[in-house]
Design a protein around this motif. Structure first.
Motif, PDB file in Angstrom:
ATOM      1  N   SER A 141       0.814  -1.204   0.000  1.00 37.38           N
ATOM      2  CA  SER A 141       0.000   0.000   0.000  1.00 37.38           C
ATOM      3  C   SER A 141       0.853   1.261   0.000  1.00 37.38           C
ATOM      4  N   HIS A 142       2.158   1.102   0.123  1.00 37.09           N
ATOM      5  CA  HIS A 142       3.054   2.239   0.167  1.00 37.09           C
ATOM      6  C   HIS A 142       3.904   2.292  -1.084  1.00 37.09           C
ATOM      7  N   SER A 143       4.364   3.472  -1.421  1.00 38.03           N
ATOM      8  CA  SER A 143       5.344   3.591  -2.481  1.00 38.03           C
ATOM      9  C   SER A 143       6.643   2.946  -2.012  1.00 38.03           C
ATOM     10  N   VAL A 144       7.352   2.329  -2.944  1.00 40.68           N
ATOM     11  CA  VAL A 144       8.585   1.623  -2.616  1.00 40.68           C
ATOM     12  C   VAL A 144       9.707   2.633  -2.447  1.00 40.68           C
ATOM     13  N   GLY A 145      10.479   2.473  -1.380  1.00 41.57           N
ATOM     14  CA  GLY A 145      11.579   3.389  -1.106  1.00 41.57           C
ATOM     15  C   GLY A 145      12.880   2.660  -0.878  1.00 41.57           C
ATOM     16  N   HIS A 146      13.897   3.405  -0.472  1.00 38.98           N
ATOM     17  CA  HIS A 146      15.225   2.828  -0.278  1.00 38.98           C
ATOM     18  C   HIS A 146      15.224   1.738   0.795  1.00 38.98           C
ATOM     19  N   THR A 147      14.391   1.890   1.827  1.00 35.11           N
ATOM     20  CA  THR A 147      14.342   0.875   2.880  1.00 35.11           C
ATOM     21  C   THR A 147      13.883  -0.463   2.329  1.00 35.11           C
ATOM     22  N   ASP A 148      12.900  -0.442   1.432  1.00 34.93           N
ATOM     23  CA  ASP A 148      12.421  -1.685   0.822  1.00 34.93           C
ATOM     24  C   ASP A 148      13.522  -2.342  -0.004  1.00 34.93           C
ATOM     25  N   VAL A 149      14.286  -1.528  -0.729  1.00 31.50           N
ATOM     26  CA  VAL A 149      15.382  -2.067  -1.531  1.00 31.50           C
ATOM     27  C   VAL A 149      16.448  -2.673  -0.625  1.00 31.50           C
ATOM     28  N   ASP A 150      16.720  -2.010   0.496  1.00 28.69           N
ATOM     29  CA  ASP A 150      17.710  -2.528   1.439  1.00 28.69           C
ATOM     30  C   ASP A 150      17.300  -3.899   1.972  1.00 28.69           C
ATOM     31  N   ARG A 151      15.999  -4.065   2.242  1.00 25.53           N
ATOM     32  CA  ARG A 151      15.535  -5.374   2.745  1.00 25.53           C
ATOM     33  C   ARG A 151      15.728  -6.455   1.692  1.00 25.53           C
ATOM     34  N   LEU A 152      15.428  -6.144   0.445  1.00 25.08           N
ATOM     35  CA  LEU A 152      15.629  -7.119  -0.628  1.00 25.08           C
ATOM     36  C   LEU A 152      17.106  -7.462  -0.795  1.00 25.08           C
ATOM     37  N   ARG A 153      17.976  -6.485  -0.619  1.00 28.71           N
ATOM     38  CA  ARG A 153      19.405  -6.746  -0.773  1.00 28.71           C
ATOM     39  C   ARG A 153      19.919  -7.637   0.353  1.00 28.71           C
ATOM     40  N   GLU A 154      19.357  -7.528   1.544  1.00 24.80           N
ATOM     41  CA  GLU A 154      19.774  -8.420   2.637  1.00 24.80           C
ATOM     42  C   GLU A 154      19.481  -9.873   2.285  1.00 24.80           C
ATOM     43  N   SER A 155      18.358 -10.127   1.616  1.00 26.00           N
ATOM     44  CA  SER A 155      18.037 -11.486   1.194  1.00 26.00           C
ATOM     45  C   SER A 155      19.051 -11.995   0.181  1.00 26.00           C
ATOM     46  N   LEU A 156      19.521 -11.110  -0.688  1.00 28.88           N
ATOM     47  CA  LEU A 156      20.531 -11.504  -1.660  1.00 28.88           C
ATOM     48  C   LEU A 156      21.829 -11.902  -0.962  1.00 28.88           C
ATOM     49  N   LYS A 157      22.178 -11.199   0.101  1.00 28.06           N
ATOM     50  CA  LYS A 157      23.385 -11.551   0.860  1.00 28.06           C
ATOM     51  C   LYS A 157      23.294 -12.969   1.405  1.00 28.06           C
ATOM     52  N   ALA A 158      22.098 -13.358   1.842  1.00 21.68           N
ATOM     53  CA  ALA A 158      21.920 -14.716   2.364  1.00 21.68           C
ATOM     54  C   ALA A 158      22.136 -15.755   1.270  1.00 21.68           C
ATOM     55  N   LEU A 159      21.664 -15.482   0.060  1.00 19.24           N
ATOM     56  CA  LEU A 159      21.877 -16.414  -1.050  1.00 19.24           C
ATOM     57  C   LEU A 159      23.359 -16.491  -1.411  1.00 19.24           C
ATOM     58  N   THR A 160      24.043 -15.362  -1.369  1.00 21.05           N
ATOM     59  CA  THR A 160      25.476 -15.357  -1.671  1.00 21.05           C
ATOM     60  C   THR A 160      26.238 -16.192  -0.653  1.00 21.05           C
ATOM     61  N   ALA A 161      25.859 -16.078   0.621  1.00 23.18           N
ATOM     62  CA  ALA A 161      26.516 -16.879   1.663  1.00 23.18           C
ATOM     63  C   ALA A 161      26.265 -18.369   1.452  1.00 23.18           C
TER      64      ALA A 161
END
Length: 419
Positions: A113-133
């Motif tokens: 319901s909210h516009s996507v911002g930098h915080t949302d992108v940061d959360r998605l990038r944390e998930s990518l770090k887990a896949l890299t590990a």
């Protein structure tokens, strides 16, 4: 009168300037049938706290633009606000009820319901770090590829809900990084056609995200694809593209990785002088690298990994003693969390020892690959490397006791390293 930190935080998260917010609110005012007369100066009074409660239709337009209630944006209604604005009450009530319902939903539903911002992108990038590990520990496999592609889809699915060019570029960049992670998983899984498709898709996305680092990653990995295919020309072409990318001009660490990949490409073509010169450039560039923040996929690279790549170069140049020395130095420095890379360096060490006729030592070293990987299946790329060792072993010493012990051991494990 204090400032308005809530509004400032929302604007920062969404990548909005004062002028950008004024344009958004004016667009909503026009949609409501009103003149778009909001100025940057008015936005400044909101941020400073000089204006504590936007008036009338401007308040409604602001709610619609940012999809948050005035209270969520740090505004404080005067006590007389509700009686003076009876026509606005239904709108405010609907917004209040919607906000209350959203509070009871999972966070993922709230974010829609909210516009996507930098915080949302940061959360998605944390998930990518887990896949890299996970890739660093276990190596590539189908589940990891699927998770990476799902992450890319999630990032792309949020592009249309951005109101900031900078957030949109970050989403495209993140989608490219996720897609490249899927491609790298396919390299490890020896599904080279799939890997190539993923890297080509990643390169299309990096243009939208203006992401030179992920572009360098994609070309670096395409060089690996060429190497796995046994195509020196494809290996070298992609390595040169990585070596000459804009990212390598800006970051000595990436420049070092590009030179090391080029060294491997030249060594596969038998060009010893150029390969060794590229290794020298790689060492020099790595000596200039700083500790700036970089994507998680670059964490594997440092002096130890450069030694591991040097071992590959020396192996191609039939310099087994130099390859063994470089492999030992790599294993002395590769951190434990990079288990797959340690296993690969161990297999290279076994090949270097075998190249010097050290059959018993080589088989003992090769057995250590299985010890490192534990109960997890070997990634096909690593299994192929052990296949090279197996063929070399039975060619060099088919009747040796060490050869029989090696063969019996891998058969007992149900392993078929040659693939």
């Amino acid at each position: 009168m204090g400032g308005n930190p809530e509004l400032r935080a929302v604007m920062s998260d969404l990548g909005l300037t004062r002028a950008g917010l004024a344009r958004m609110v004016n667009h909503e005012l026009v949609t409501l049938g009103c003149p778009g007369t909001l100025t940057v100066r008015t936005v400044a009074t909101w941020l400073s706290g000089q204006s504590r409660w936007p008036q009338g239709r401007i308040r409604t337009a602001l709610e619609r633009a940012l999809k948050r209630t005035p209270e969520q944006l740090g505004f404080v209604p005067p006590r007389t606000a509700q009686p003076r604005s009876p026509r606005e009450e239904p709108v405010l009530r609907r917004n209040f009820l919607a906000a209350s319902a959203a509070a009871a939903l999972p966070s993922s539903a709230v974010s829609r319901s909210h516009s996507v911002g930098h915080t949302d992108v940061d959360r998605l990038r944390e998930s990518l770090k887990a896949l890299t590990a996970l890739d660093d520990h276990r190596g590539g496999h189908g589940s990891l590829e699927g998770a990476a592609l799902a992450g890319a889809d999630q990032a792309l699915g949020q592009v249309d809900r951005t109101i900031s060019d900078s957030v949109q570029r970050r989403l495209y960049s993140l989608a490219a990084d996720y897609t490249a992670t899927a491609g790298f998983s396919c390299i490890d899984d020896r599904r080279l056609d799939s890997a190539e498709r993923h890297f080509e898709a990643a390169l299309r996305l990096v243009g939208l995200g203006n992401d030179h680092v992920t572009a360098m990653r994609a070309f670096n990995c395409l060089s690996m694809v060429g190497y796995q295919r046994g195509s020196p020309s494809a290996t070298l072409s992609a390595a040169r593209a990585a070596q000459e990318s804009r990212a390598t001009r800006r970051d000595p660490l990436l420049a070092s990785l590009g030179h090391a990949r080029a060294a491997i490409a030249h060594s596969t073509a038998g060009d010893r002088q150029t390969a060794l010169r590229c290794l020298g450039h790689a060492r020099d560039a790595l000596g200039r690298a700083d500790s700036r923040e970089r994507p998680a996929w670059t964490d594997f690279y440092g002096s130890a990994e450069l030694f591991a790549l040097s071992a590959v170069v020396h192996q191609h140049l039939a310099e087994s003693a130099e390859s063994e020395s470089a492999s030992h130095r790599a294993l002395a420095g590769i951190p434990a969390q990079f288990r797959r890379n340690r296993a690969s360096a161990t297999a290279r060490l076994a090949l270097a020892q075998l190249g010097q006729g050290e059959v018993e030592q080589a088989t003992a070293t090769a057995t250590g690959v299985y010890t490192l990987m534990g109960a997890d299946p070997l990634p096909p790329r690593l299994r192929t490397l052990l296949g090279d060792f197996h063929r070399g072993l039975i060619t060099l010493a088919p009747g040796a006791a060490a050869t029989r012990e090696w063969t019996d051991r891998i058969h007992a494990r149900g392993e078929t390293p040659w693939r």
